[in-house]
Design an enzyme around this catalytic site. Structure first.
Site, PDB file in Angstrom:
ATOM      1  N   ASP A  69      -0.477 -12.511   2.081  1.00 54.45           N
ATOM      2  CA  ASP A  69      -1.589 -11.500   3.221  1.00 54.45           C
ATOM      3  C   ASP A  69      -1.487 -12.132   4.417  1.00 54.45           C
ATOM      4  O   ASP A  69      -2.751 -12.084   4.690  1.00 54.45           O
ATOM      5  CB  ASP A  69      -3.008 -11.132   2.487  1.00 54.45           C
ATOM      6  CG  ASP A  69      -2.742  -9.214   3.046  1.00 54.45           C
ATOM      7  OD1 ASP A  69      -3.255  -9.275   4.325  1.00 54.45           O
ATOM      8  OD2 ASP A  69      -4.432  -8.900   2.997  1.00 54.45           O
ATOM      9  N   ASP A 117     -10.175 -11.530  11.400  1.00 57.16           N
ATOM     10  CA  ASP A 117      -9.397 -12.018  10.155  1.00 57.16           C
ATOM     11  C   ASP A 117      -7.908 -12.742  10.675  1.00 57.16           C
ATOM     12  O   ASP A 117      -7.478 -11.324  11.314  1.00 57.16           O
ATOM     13  CB  ASP A 117      -9.596 -10.678   9.579  1.00 57.16           C
ATOM     14  CG  ASP A 117      -8.711 -10.826   7.642  1.00 57.16           C
ATOM     15  OD1 ASP A 117      -8.219 -12.235   7.593  1.00 57.16           O
ATOM     16  OD2 ASP A 117      -8.790  -9.995   7.389  1.00 57.16           O
ATOM     17  N   ASP A 169      -5.384 -13.966   9.226  1.00 58.50           N
ATOM     18  CA  ASP A 169      -4.687 -13.645   8.248  1.00 58.50           C
ATOM     19  C   ASP A 169      -2.544 -14.377   9.047  1.00 58.50           C
ATOM     20  O   ASP A 169      -2.096 -14.239   8.772  1.00 58.50           O
ATOM     21  CB  ASP A 169      -3.814 -12.272   8.830  1.00 58.50           C
ATOM     22  CG  ASP A 169      -4.597 -11.852   7.884  1.00 58.50           C
ATOM     23  OD1 ASP A 169      -6.027 -11.916   6.615  1.00 58.50           O
ATOM     24  OD2 ASP A 169      -4.392 -10.505   7.767  1.00 58.50           O
ATOM     25  N   GLU A 213      -9.462 -14.085  -1.014  1.00 54.68           N
ATOM     26  CA  GLU A 213      -8.215 -14.224  -0.203  1.00 54.68           C
ATOM     27  C   GLU A 213      -8.913 -14.990   0.900  1.00 54.68           C
ATOM     28  O   GLU A 213      -9.968 -15.027   1.024  1.00 54.68           O
ATOM     29  CB  GLU A 213      -8.385 -12.794   1.004  1.00 54.68           C
ATOM     30  CG  GLU A 213      -7.382 -12.916   2.257  1.00 54.68           C
ATOM     31  CD  GLU A 213      -6.854 -11.425   3.428  1.00 54.68           C
ATOM     32  OE1 GLU A 213      -6.336 -10.613   1.933  1.00 54.68           O
ATOM     33  OE2 GLU A 213      -6.883 -11.624   4.165  1.00 54.68           O
ATOM     34  N   ASP A 253       2.773   1.780   3.513  1.00 54.45           N
ATOM     35  CA  ASP A 253       3.249   1.202   3.956  1.00 54.45           C
ATOM     36  C   ASP A 253       4.956   1.366   3.845  1.00 54.45           C
ATOM     37  O   ASP A 253       5.514   1.375   4.478  1.00 54.45           O
ATOM     38  CB  ASP A 253       3.168  -0.660   2.796  1.00 54.45           C
ATOM     39  CG  ASP A 253       1.613  -0.829   3.427  1.00 54.45           C
ATOM     40  OD1 ASP A 253       0.960  -0.372   4.407  1.00 54.45           O
ATOM     41  OD2 ASP A 253       1.182  -1.264   2.404  1.00 54.45           O
ATOM     42  N   GLU A 258     -10.820  -6.485  -4.220  1.00 50.98           N
ATOM     43  CA  GLU A 258      -9.996  -7.852  -3.159  1.00 50.98           C
ATOM     44  C   GLU A 258     -12.029  -7.620  -2.129  1.00 50.98           C
ATOM     45  O   GLU A 258     -11.780  -7.055  -1.240  1.00 50.98           O
ATOM     46  CB  GLU A 258     -10.238  -7.015  -2.038  1.00 50.98           C
ATOM     47  CG  GLU A 258      -9.684  -8.396  -1.390  1.00 50.98           C
ATOM     48  CD  GLU A 258      -7.326  -7.893  -0.813  1.00 50.98           C
ATOM     49  OE1 GLU A 258      -7.054  -7.448  -1.454  1.00 50.98           O
ATOM     50  OE2 GLU A 258      -7.742  -8.400   1.019  1.00 50.98           O
ATOM     51  N   HIS A 262       0.779  -1.169  -0.211  1.00 53.28           N
ATOM     52  CA  HIS A 262       0.040  -0.139   0.199  1.00 53.28           C
ATOM     53  C   HIS A 262       0.702   0.997  -0.416  1.00 53.28           C
ATOM     54  O   HIS A 262       1.920   1.457   0.619  1.00 53.28           O
ATOM     55  CB  HIS A 262      -0.880  -0.044   0.909  1.00 53.28           C
ATOM     56  CG  HIS A 262      -1.689  -1.211   1.573  1.00 53.28           C
ATOM     57  ND1 HIS A 262      -0.988  -2.174   2.264  1.00 53.28           N
ATOM     58  CD2 HIS A 262      -3.045  -1.169   1.511  1.00 53.28           C
ATOM     59  CE1 HIS A 262      -1.768  -2.666   2.746  1.00 53.28           C
ATOM     60  NE2 HIS A 262      -3.738  -2.080   1.473  1.00 53.28           N
ATOM     61  N   HIS A 286     -11.017 -13.535   3.457  1.00 54.55           N
ATOM     62  CA  HIS A 286     -12.369 -13.343   3.309  1.00 54.55           C
ATOM     63  C   HIS A 286     -13.697 -14.485   3.322  1.00 54.55           C
ATOM     64  O   HIS A 286     -14.200 -14.484   3.006  1.00 54.55           O
ATOM     65  CB  HIS A 286     -11.882 -11.951   2.406  1.00 54.55           C
ATOM     66  CG  HIS A 286     -11.235 -10.853   2.752  1.00 54.55           C
ATOM     67  ND1 HIS A 286     -10.522  -9.691   1.907  1.00 54.55           N
ATOM     68  CD2 HIS A 286      -9.813 -11.151   3.810  1.00 54.55           C
ATOM     69  CE1 HIS A 286      -9.342  -9.068   2.773  1.00 54.55           C
ATOM     70  NE2 HIS A 286      -9.432  -9.927   3.760  1.00 54.55           N
ATOM     71  N   ASP A 300      -4.911 -13.566  -2.061  1.00 55.18           N
ATOM     72  CA  ASP A 300      -4.070 -13.045  -1.022  1.00 55.18           C
ATOM     73  C   ASP A 300      -4.583 -14.585  -0.035  1.00 55.18           C
ATOM     74  O   ASP A 300      -5.293 -14.786   0.615  1.00 55.18           O
ATOM     75  CB  ASP A 300      -4.818 -12.373  -0.169  1.00 55.18           C
ATOM     76  CG  ASP A 300      -4.802 -10.675  -0.716  1.00 55.18           C
ATOM     77  OD1 ASP A 300      -3.626 -11.049  -2.203  1.00 55.18           O
ATOM     78  OD2 ASP A 300      -4.121  -9.351  -0.157  1.00 55.18           O
TER      79      ASP A 300
HETATM   80  C1  XUL Z   1      -7.057  -6.440   4.293  1.00 48.20           C
HETATM   81  C2  XUL Z   1      -7.066  -6.727   3.103  1.00 48.20           C
HETATM   82  C3  XUL Z   1      -5.625  -5.956   2.930  1.00 48.20           C
HETATM   83  C4  XUL Z   1      -6.172  -5.751   1.516  1.00 48.20           C
HETATM   84  C5  XUL Z   1      -4.734  -4.746   1.225  1.00 48.20           C
HETATM   85  O1  XUL Z   1      -8.202  -7.553   5.037  1.00 48.20           O
HETATM   86  O2  XUL Z   1      -7.234  -7.875   3.230  1.00 48.20           O
HETATM   87  O3  XUL Z   1      -5.109  -5.876   3.213  1.00 48.20           O
HETATM   88  O4  XUL Z   1      -5.591  -7.194   0.931  1.00 48.20           O
HETATM   89  O5  XUL Z   1      -5.592  -3.653   1.119  1.00 48.20           O
HETATM   90 CO    CO Z   2      -5.713  -9.054   1.610  1.00 41.06          CO
END
Ligand code: XUL
Ligand code: CO
Length: 438
Positions: free
Chosen positions: A341, A309, A311, A270, A106, A234, A103, A273, A298
């Site tokens: 991610d 989430d 991750d 993702e 970042d 996304e 991003h 998600h 992702d």
């Molecule tokens: C948040 C997410 C983000 C996107 C990019 O849940 O997945 O990091 O991948 O903005």
């Molecule tokens: Co993501």
């Protein structure tokens, strides 16, 4: 400048040593040049490190402060951004992966105002380009963070205040141009706060119109600057907001169809998600291919015991193999890849933990790829599917799909010419076929 060798504490380049290796800092399945189904493993997986979880997050959670104390996080401004960049590329080089993703916020020195944002973001692009040139690491995708700054608390494109929409548009323009300049292969839009916390304060019709307008503007600008890659939405159903408009792949497809943007926009799916939306990952992938909008992935996973989430690194062999089957049989990624991610846990405070997460994650994907390839090569899975639908290729199937009216179909059944015979769906046997190769 910053001495990165201290942080990595003697960790060298990670290499493939094979399944029997007990070296925790070696690949056991990810053998990037190994050819699987006619393509190198690296070209199948196209793995990417994400900047945000790996180099920006300091380990804070809602109950406690950061735990990581990374050396670059003690610095400020441009010095912090440049030290972080050096660390990041040191990490990419050691892993030997082809891609990264970021991003705008970042990579740059933190900014409070939009004018500062413009200056700080512009200032880091040459250093990024130089590191990419030096290492050969490429950009899978870039994106703009239009959800973290307090100005975005009520959304970016969907904000009730048009001034906030304008700020988000500026960030998206700059991030899209930076992605283009750095040779990025895709541009991602995650609608982090494009949704609502309560319908009591929300005009959803108006907000959807605003969201569509922002997307159309981004598509227009992509063409204007000659960016060839797709824009990727996304999907995510909720978190941080109660409801996000891009809730899953089929919802996004409907929105793109309504806006007539299917030529330019696909999805970045993702795992975590998907599960938050109550979908399995292979469902989301299958839907993306069925609708012609599969873009990128992702890679991560949630925790079945909690509803947010998390991750985590994606490690479940059956889940990965089921997903990989769909990706491989549809010909794999085009511009997309597996972007990690994923983040280490807050107690995993050592530099080595970053390596364990990424090594384990890409090994799990490599195993899933080998399993999926073995299932496809053995053939009984594909044969079963083909047989199951074979009658749709016959006279009746073609007539129903292409010619007949409802009246004609009914007459044919009424005349007694149709007498279907039930056939087993064979789910248990198919699960055994899968398990045989995992
Ligand atoms: C948040 C997410 C983000 C996107 C990019 O849940 O997945 O990091 O991948 O903005
Ligand atoms: Co993501």
């Amino acid at each position: 400048m910053f001495d990165i060798t201290d942080f990595f504490d003697g960790i060298g380049k990670i290499t493939y040593e094979g399944p029997a290796s007990d070296n925790p800092l070696a690949y056991r399945f990810y053998d990037k040049d190994r050819v699987v189904l006619g393509k190198r493993m690296e070209d199948h997986l196209r793995p990417s490190v994400c900047y945000w979880h790996t180099f920006c997050w300091d380990g804070f959670d809602v109950f406690g402060a950061g735990t990581f104390n990374r050396p670059w996080q003690q610095l400020e401004g441009q010095a912090m951004a440049e030290a972080k960049l050096e660390i990041a590329f040191g990490f990419f080089e050691r892993l030997g992966w082809p891609y990264f993703a970021f991003h705008d916020v970042d990579v740059m020195a933190p900014a409070e105002t939009m004018v500062e944002h413009t200056e700080n973001f512009a200032r880091i692009l040459d250093p990024i380009a130089a590191q990419m040139q030096r290492t050969g690491v490429k950009l899978l995708w870039g994106t703009a963070n239009v959800f973290s700054h307090p100005r975005y608390m009520s959304g970016a494109a969907t904000n009730p205040d048009p001034e906030v929409f304008a700020c988000a548009a500026m960030q998206i323009k700059q991030a899209l141009e930076a992605t283009h300049r750095l040779g990025g292969e895709n541009y991602v839009l995650w609608g982090g706060r494009e949704g609502y916390d309560t319908l009591l304060n929300t005009d959803t019709g108006r907000e959807l119109e605003q969201l569509g307008r922002m997307l159309a503007l981004a598509v227009e600008h992509k063409h204007k600057i000659g960016f060839k890659g797709p824009l990727l939405i996304e999907p995510k159903p909720h978190e941080p907001t109660k409801h996000q408009y891009d809730r899953d792949t089929q919802t996004v497809y409907g929105f793109l169809k309504r806006l007539d943007l299917l030529e330019d926009v696909k999805v970045n799916i993702e795992t975590n998600h998907a599960t938050l939306a109550g979908n399995a990952m292979d469902h989301e992938i299958a839907m993306a291919f069925a609708h012609g909008i599969f873009g990128s992935v992702d890679a991560n996973r949630g925790d079945p015991q909690n509803g947010w989430d998390t991750d985590q690194f994606w490690m479940d062999p059956l889940d990965i193999t089921r997903s990989m089957l769909h990706i491989v049989k549809h010909g794999g990624f085009d511009t997309g890849g597996f972007n990690f991610d994923s983040k280490v846990r807050r107690q995993s405070i050592d530099a080595a933990d970053l390596f364990h997460g990424h090594i384990g994650g890409v090994d799990a994907l490599a195993r899933g790829l080998l399993s999926a390839a073995a299932i496809l090569e053995e053939g009984s899975y594909e044969r079963f599917l083909n047989d199951r639908y074979a009658d749709w290729e016959g006279e009746l199937g073609k007539w129903l799909l292409q010619e007949a009216s409802l009246e004609e179909i009914a007459s044919r059944v009424e005349a007694g010419g149709i007498d279907p015979k039930p056939r087993s769906g064979r789910q248990e046997w198919l699960e055994n076929v899968l398990n045989r190769f995992v």
